[in-house]
Design a protein around this motif. Structure first.
Motif, PDB file in Angstrom:
ATOM      1  N   ARG A  55      -4.912   3.019 -10.523  1.00 58.47           N
ATOM      2  CA  ARG A  55      -4.176   1.760 -10.695  1.00 58.47           C
ATOM      3  C   ARG A  55      -2.737   1.894 -10.204  1.00 58.47           C
ATOM      4  O   ARG A  55      -2.197   0.980  -9.570  1.00 58.47           O
ATOM      5  CB  ARG A  55      -4.198   1.312 -12.161  1.00 58.47           C
ATOM      6  N   LYS A  56      -2.123   3.039 -10.465  1.00 63.33           N
ATOM      7  CA  LYS A  56      -0.753   3.287  -9.995  1.00 63.33           C
ATOM      8  C   LYS A  56      -0.727   3.289  -8.468  1.00 63.33           C
ATOM      9  O   LYS A  56       0.192   2.730  -7.850  1.00 63.33           O
ATOM     10  CB  LYS A  56      -0.258   4.631 -10.541  1.00 63.33           C
ATOM     11  N   ARG A  62       0.896  -1.955  -3.038  1.00 64.22           N
ATOM     12  CA  ARG A  62       1.379  -3.335  -2.902  1.00 64.22           C
ATOM     13  C   ARG A  62       2.899  -3.397  -2.869  1.00 64.22           C
ATOM     14  O   ARG A  62       3.490  -4.106  -2.059  1.00 64.22           O
ATOM     15  CB  ARG A  62       0.874  -4.202  -4.059  1.00 64.22           C
ATOM     16  N   ARG A  63       3.546  -2.655  -3.774  1.00 61.86           N
ATOM     17  CA  ARG A  63       5.011  -2.740  -3.908  1.00 61.86           C
ATOM     18  C   ARG A  63       5.755  -1.922  -2.859  1.00 61.86           C
ATOM     19  O   ARG A  63       6.778  -2.358  -2.352  1.00 61.86           O
ATOM     20  CB  ARG A  63       5.439  -2.249  -5.287  1.00 61.86           C
ATOM     21  N   GLY A  65       4.346  -0.039   0.022  1.00 60.28           N
ATOM     22  CA  GLY A  65       3.322   0.402   0.961  1.00 60.28           C
ATOM     23  C   GLY A  65       3.828   1.408   1.974  1.00 60.28           C
ATOM     24  O   GLY A  65       3.133   2.370   2.319  1.00 60.28           O
ATOM     25  N   ARG A  66       5.035   1.204   2.441  1.00 57.68           N
ATOM     26  CA  ARG A  66       5.602   2.101   3.454  1.00 57.68           C
ATOM     27  C   ARG A  66       5.812   3.505   2.883  1.00 57.68           C
ATOM     28  O   ARG A  66       5.543   4.506   3.544  1.00 57.68           O
ATOM     29  CB  ARG A  66       6.927   1.529   3.956  1.00 57.68           C
ATOM     30  N   LEU A  67       6.267   3.574   1.637  1.00 57.87           N
ATOM     31  CA  LEU A  67       6.489   4.856   0.987  1.00 57.87           C
ATOM     32  C   LEU A  67       5.160   5.592   0.760  1.00 57.87           C
ATOM     33  O   LEU A  67       5.068   6.803   0.953  1.00 57.87           O
ATOM     34  CB  LEU A  67       7.211   4.627  -0.340  1.00 57.87           C
ATOM     35  N   VAL A  68       4.121   4.855   0.382  1.00 54.83           N
ATOM     36  CA  VAL A  68       2.794   5.445   0.194  1.00 54.83           C
ATOM     37  C   VAL A  68       2.281   5.976   1.530  1.00 54.83           C
ATOM     38  O   VAL A  68       1.766   7.100   1.607  1.00 54.83           O
ATOM     39  CB  VAL A  68       1.805   4.420  -0.409  1.00 54.83           C
ATOM     40  N   ASP A  69       2.443   5.196   2.588  1.00 48.77           N
ATOM     41  CA  ASP A  69       2.004   5.643   3.910  1.00 48.77           C
ATOM     42  C   ASP A  69       2.732   6.907   4.335  1.00 48.77           C
ATOM     43  O   ASP A  69       2.139   7.819   4.921  1.00 48.77           O
ATOM     44  CB  ASP A  69       2.220   4.542   4.956  1.00 48.77           C
ATOM     45  N   MET A  70       4.028   6.978   4.039  1.00 46.33           N
ATOM     46  CA  MET A  70       4.802   8.176   4.373  1.00 46.33           C
ATOM     47  C   MET A  70       4.297   9.386   3.592  1.00 46.33           C
ATOM     48  O   MET A  70       4.225  10.496   4.133  1.00 46.33           O
ATOM     49  CB  MET A  70       6.284   7.951   4.082  1.00 46.33           C
TER      50      MET A  70
END
Length: 83
Positions: A55-56, A62-63, A65-70
């Motif tokens: 869930r996190k 969503r919030r 996305g760019r940081l998750v992709d990095m």
């Protein structure tokens, strides 16, 4: 007639907010394990389960996305600063 439904016997725990420190550990674990949430559980020492981590991940996707992709990109050598 009132009877037992599928969710009658589910024990739910109250949602706990993520601290800034836990979020940083989440991103470190995401960088090391990818989206293997079962493996990520080890980083949290039992304080967060697989469902909470998933869930996190969806929330952060969503919030931030760019940081998750990095975090997921092995070519990205940048530090993930949580500012």
């Amino acid at each position: 007639a009132v009877g037992a439904g599928p969710s009658s016997f589910v024990v739910r725990t109250r949602a706990r907010r993520w601290t800034a420190g836990e979020t940083k550990v989440f991103y470190d674990a995401l960088r090391q394990c990818g989206t293997d949430f079962s493996m990520m559980e080890l980083y949290f020492g039992g304080s967060r389960d697989r469902g909470q981590l998933k869930r996190k991940y969806k929330l952060e996707q969503r919030r931030n996305g760019r940081l998750v992709d990095m975090a997921l990109d092995p070519r990205c050598g940048m530090r993930l600063d949580m500012g």
